[in-house]
Structures are given as C-alpha cells and as structure tokens.
Write an enzyme that holds these catalytic residues in place. Structure first.
Site, PDB file in Angstrom:
ATOM      1  N   SER A  62      46.440  47.424  91.605  1.00 11.13           N
ATOM      2  CA  SER A  62      47.304  47.239  92.777  1.00 11.13           C
ATOM      3  C   SER A  62      46.417  47.514  93.979  1.00 11.13           C
ATOM      4  O   SER A  62      45.426  48.260  93.860  1.00 11.13           O
ATOM      5  CB  SER A  62      48.445  48.268  92.762  1.00 11.13           C
ATOM      6  OG  SER A  62      49.095  48.313  94.030  1.00 11.13           O
ATOM      7  N   TYR A  71      52.595  56.713  92.107  1.00 14.56           N
ATOM      8  CA  TYR A  71      52.051  55.356  91.958  1.00 14.56           C
ATOM      9  C   TYR A  71      50.652  55.274  92.561  1.00 14.56           C
ATOM     10  O   TYR A  71      49.710  54.794  91.922  1.00 14.56           O
ATOM     11  CB  TYR A  71      52.992  54.348  92.644  1.00 14.56           C
ATOM     12  CG  TYR A  71      52.627  52.895  92.382  1.00 14.56           C
ATOM     13  CD1 TYR A  71      52.819  52.328  91.122  1.00 14.56           C
ATOM     14  CD2 TYR A  71      52.120  52.085  93.393  1.00 14.56           C
ATOM     15  CE1 TYR A  71      52.501  50.998  90.875  1.00 14.56           C
ATOM     16  CE2 TYR A  71      51.800  50.746  93.162  1.00 14.56           C
ATOM     17  CZ  TYR A  71      52.003  50.212  91.895  1.00 14.56           C
ATOM     18  OH  TYR A  71      51.680  48.885  91.652  1.00 14.56           O
TER      19      TYR A  71
HETATM   20  N1  LIG Z   1      55.083  43.557  92.057  1.00 13.53           N
HETATM   21  C1  LIG Z   1      54.172  44.042  92.890  1.00 13.53           C
HETATM   22  O1  LIG Z   1      54.359  44.001  94.128  1.00 13.53           O
HETATM   23  C2  LIG Z   1      52.874  44.594  92.353  1.00 13.53           C
HETATM   24  C3  LIG Z   1      51.814  44.760  93.263  1.00 13.53           C
HETATM   25  C4  LIG Z   1      50.614  45.283  92.803  1.00 13.53           C
HETATM   26  C5  LIG Z   1      50.474  45.622  91.463  1.00 13.53           C
HETATM   27  N2  LIG Z   1      51.515  45.456  90.602  1.00 13.53           N
HETATM   28  C6  LIG Z   1      51.303  45.850  89.211  1.00 13.53           C
HETATM   29  O2  LIG Z   1      51.497  44.730  88.367  1.00 13.53           O
HETATM   30  C7  LIG Z   1      51.890  45.164  87.057  1.00 13.53           C
HETATM   31  C8  LIG Z   1      53.098  44.361  86.626  1.00 13.53           C
HETATM   32  O3  LIG Z   1      54.147  44.626  87.533  1.00 13.53           O
HETATM   33  P1  LIG Z   1      55.324  43.604  87.857  1.00 13.53           P
HETATM   34  O4  LIG Z   1      55.525  43.619  89.323  1.00 13.53           O
HETATM   35  O5  LIG Z   1      55.124  42.327  87.133  1.00 13.53           O
HETATM   36  O6  LIG Z   1      56.511  44.444  87.215  1.00 13.53           O
HETATM   37  P2  LIG Z   1      57.844  44.017  86.446  1.00 13.53           P
HETATM   38  O7  LIG Z   1      58.717  45.191  86.572  1.00 13.53           O
HETATM   39  O8  LIG Z   1      58.330  42.678  86.908  1.00 13.53           O
HETATM   40  O9  LIG Z   1      57.345  43.821  84.950  1.00 13.53           O
HETATM   41  C9  LIG Z   1      56.834  44.896  84.228  1.00 13.53           C
HETATM   42  C10 LIG Z   1      57.108  44.655  82.748  1.00 13.53           C
HETATM   43  O10 LIG Z   1      56.501  45.740  82.018  1.00 13.53           O
HETATM   44  C11 LIG Z   1      57.387  46.137  81.005  1.00 13.53           C
HETATM   45  N3  LIG Z   1      57.076  47.523  80.627  1.00 13.53           N
HETATM   46  C12 LIG Z   1      57.450  48.677  81.249  1.00 13.53           C
HETATM   47  N4  LIG Z   1      56.972  49.740  80.589  1.00 13.53           N
HETATM   48  C13 LIG Z   1      56.266  49.254  79.535  1.00 13.53           C
HETATM   49  C14 LIG Z   1      55.527  49.856  78.481  1.00 13.53           C
HETATM   50  N5  LIG Z   1      55.422  51.196  78.367  1.00 13.53           N
HETATM   51  N6  LIG Z   1      54.948  49.062  77.563  1.00 13.53           N
HETATM   52  C15 LIG Z   1      55.065  47.706  77.629  1.00 13.53           C
HETATM   53  N7  LIG Z   1      55.760  47.076  78.606  1.00 13.53           N
HETATM   54  C16 LIG Z   1      56.341  47.847  79.545  1.00 13.53           C
HETATM   55  C17 LIG Z   1      58.767  45.965  81.602  1.00 13.53           C
HETATM   56  O11 LIG Z   1      59.756  45.862  80.590  1.00 13.53           O
HETATM   57  C18 LIG Z   1      58.590  44.663  82.405  1.00 13.53           C
HETATM   58  O12 LIG Z   1      58.911  43.496  81.640  1.00 13.53           O
HETATM   59  C19 LIG Z   1      52.122  46.667  87.176  1.00 13.53           C
HETATM   60  O13 LIG Z   1      51.000  47.365  86.667  1.00 13.53           O
HETATM   61  C20 LIG Z   1      52.260  46.889  88.665  1.00 13.53           C
HETATM   62  O14 LIG Z   1      51.915  48.189  89.056  1.00 13.53           O
HETATM   63  C21 LIG Z   1      52.708  44.952  91.014  1.00 13.53           C
END
Ligand SMILES: NC(=O)c1ccc[n+]([C@@H]2O[C@H](COP(=O)([O-])OP(=O)(O)OC[C@H]3O[C@@H](n4cnc5c(N)ncnc54)[C@H](O)[C@@H]3O)[C@@H](O)[C@H]2O)c1
Length: 254
Positions: A132, A145
C-alpha cells in the site's frame, strides 16, 4: 502476453474480490494457471470458476502446501495480497494490532518460508506483495494498518536484496485508493484522502504487469506517490507538517 507468466503456476491470496480478484483474472488472461485463495470459500470458488482457476480457500497464512499440490508440485508466482484495513490509533485493541500484524506481515513471512527452499534450488521464483502507499508513507487514522504495511514493505525489500542474485524476483505494489470493499470500509479518512484519486483494481493489475515486464521492484499504480516518498525522505518535518494538516482537516470534518 507476458512470457514470464505464460503457463506459470500462480497463487493469489485474498482473491475472492477487490485487487486480488483483478490480479487472478489478469494472470489467467495471460495464460497462467491460477490458485484463487480467500478466507471466504464461496468468493474463492466464484472467481476460480469464472477464470478456470483452482479454489484453495482458507487463511492466507497457511496455504502454500495445498496450493503447490493443486498446481502439480510447483508455485512459480506467489501474490501475498490478502490484507486487513485495520484502522484506529495507539488505543486500538491488542487483538486488532495482532490480527493486522498476522495477516499484513507474518502471512508474507510464512509464505516465503514455505516457498524459498524450492525457489532457491530452482534458481527462480516471483513474490508479489500487495503493500500500500501506506507502507511507504502512512494512512491517516489507521495506526495498525500503517505500521504493518511498513513491515510488509520492509520484508519485500529485504527478500529482494537478499535473494535477487539467486533468481528471486520481488514486486511491492503500493497503491493509494483502489475502489474495493476495503476502500468503502475505510470511512471518512478514506473518503478524504483515498477516494478522490481512487483507481480500479484492474489498474493495479496493469501496473503490476508493466512492472513484471520491466523487472521493477516498486510498483506505483499512482505515480505521484514517488514524489510524496521523495518528499518524506528529503524533508521529514515538512512532510509531517503537511500530513498533520490533513489530520486536522479530517478531525474538523468528522
Ligand atoms: N483498496 C485500497 O484502497 C487498497 C490500497 C492499497 C493497498 N490495498 C491492499 O490491497 C490488498 C487487497 O485489498 P482489497 O482492497 O482488494 O480488499 P478487499 O476487502 O476488497 O478484499 C480482500 C479479500 O481478502 C480476503 N481475506 C481477508 N482475510 C483473509 C485471510 N486471512 N486469508 C485469505 N483471504 C482473506 C477477504 O475475504 C476479501 O475477499 C490488501 O492487502 C490491502 O491492504 C488496498
């Protein structure tokens, strides 16, 4: 098509939705064989069914052995993508800190521990960490976070510098806002600092593939993050003052 991933055995954790699902779809479209992991089995099965992949539901911390079997014995690319958006201050519960540490950092460490012996023996392997921009900078209102994403970035960096001469390729993806459930759940801080420049999960996949083709460690789907990262390193107090200004704006608007 990117040659490096054609017919590769790829694992994507947290791929039942959001960024992980976009990565899984893109790897499949590029000709890879994809294991779709998610804690939510129905979501994992739905994405796997859609892309002709293999669902391996469960906690991302402990799926390498099962994923390797599902791929016929070899994992070529591992995307440590599942993450928790854990908000809160220093006062967040111990359990919130522990869960963030466990998934955002230790799941990556455990996966690397399980993958590296085979990768070092073969002289190749690819580890993709969805970090991130918070792992390079910070996230307003989200201490667990921010701290654990710094840990994820540090671990990816350490893996890269330690094993790059032995064939390991590492990519650290550091986006700001991405339109997923996590962004929706990030509340007023997310609305203030992430939503205005948010991109789609497919844009993150595009940035990763551009980075794979150019063999780049740092993947910045929001290119402006490079400037913020430079400013933070060059003038820490000025950068902190700027971030505090955003903090005060957030407090005033709540
Ligand atoms: N959305 C944003 O703005 C953003 C920005 C920067 C980084 N990220 C990072 O991207 C990654 C994905 O995030 P996203 O936005 O797609 O989130 P999301 O919530 O849309 O999807 C996350 C998925 O991970 C699954 N999950 C949760 N805990 C888990 C575990 N212990 N084992 C396996 N699966 C698990 C959830 O069921 C969900 O389907 C994360 O690491 C997040 O920190 C997101």
């Amino acid at each position: 098509m990117v040659e490096a991933v054609q017919d590769a055995g790829v694992v994507v954790t947290g791929a039942g939705g959001g960024i992980g699902a976009a990565l899984a779809r893109r790897f499949a479209a590029e000709g890879a064989r994809v294991v779709v992991n998610d804690l939510d089995a129905d979501r994992a099965k739905a994405v796997a069914g859609e892309i002709g992949g293999i669902a391996v539901p469960g906690d991302a911390s402990a799926i390498v052995a099962e994923a390797r079997d599902a791929l016929g014995g070899t994992v070529d690319v591992y995307c440590a993508n599942a993450g928790l958006g854990s908000g809160g201050t220093e006062a967040a519960e111990e359990e919130v800190w522990a869960k963030a540490w466990d998934l955002n950092v230790m799941a990556h460490v455990r996966a690397a521990r399980a993958l590296l012996p085979d990768w070092l023996e073969r002289g190749e392997g690819r580890f993709v960490s969805t970090v991130s921009a918070a792992g390079l900078l910070t996230m307003i209102g989200a201490a667990p976070y921010s701290v654990t994403k710094h840990g994820a970035f540090a671990f990816a960096e350490w893996l890269s510098l330690t094993y790059r001469h032995r064939g390991l390729k590492v990519h650290a993806i550091c986006p700001q806002g991405v339109r997923t459930d996590m962004l929706t759940a990030s509340g007023s801080a997310g609305e203030l600092v992430l939503a205005p420049t948010a991109i789609d999960p497919e844009d993150v996949a595009d940035a990763l593939f551009e980075g794979i083709e150019n063999n780049r460690f740092l993947i910045l789907p929001h290119p402006e993050v490079a400037g913020y990262y430079r400013a933070r390193a060059a003038e820490p107090d000025r950068w902190l003052a700027g971030m505090n200004h955003i903090q005060q704006k957030w407090e005033a608007g709540r």
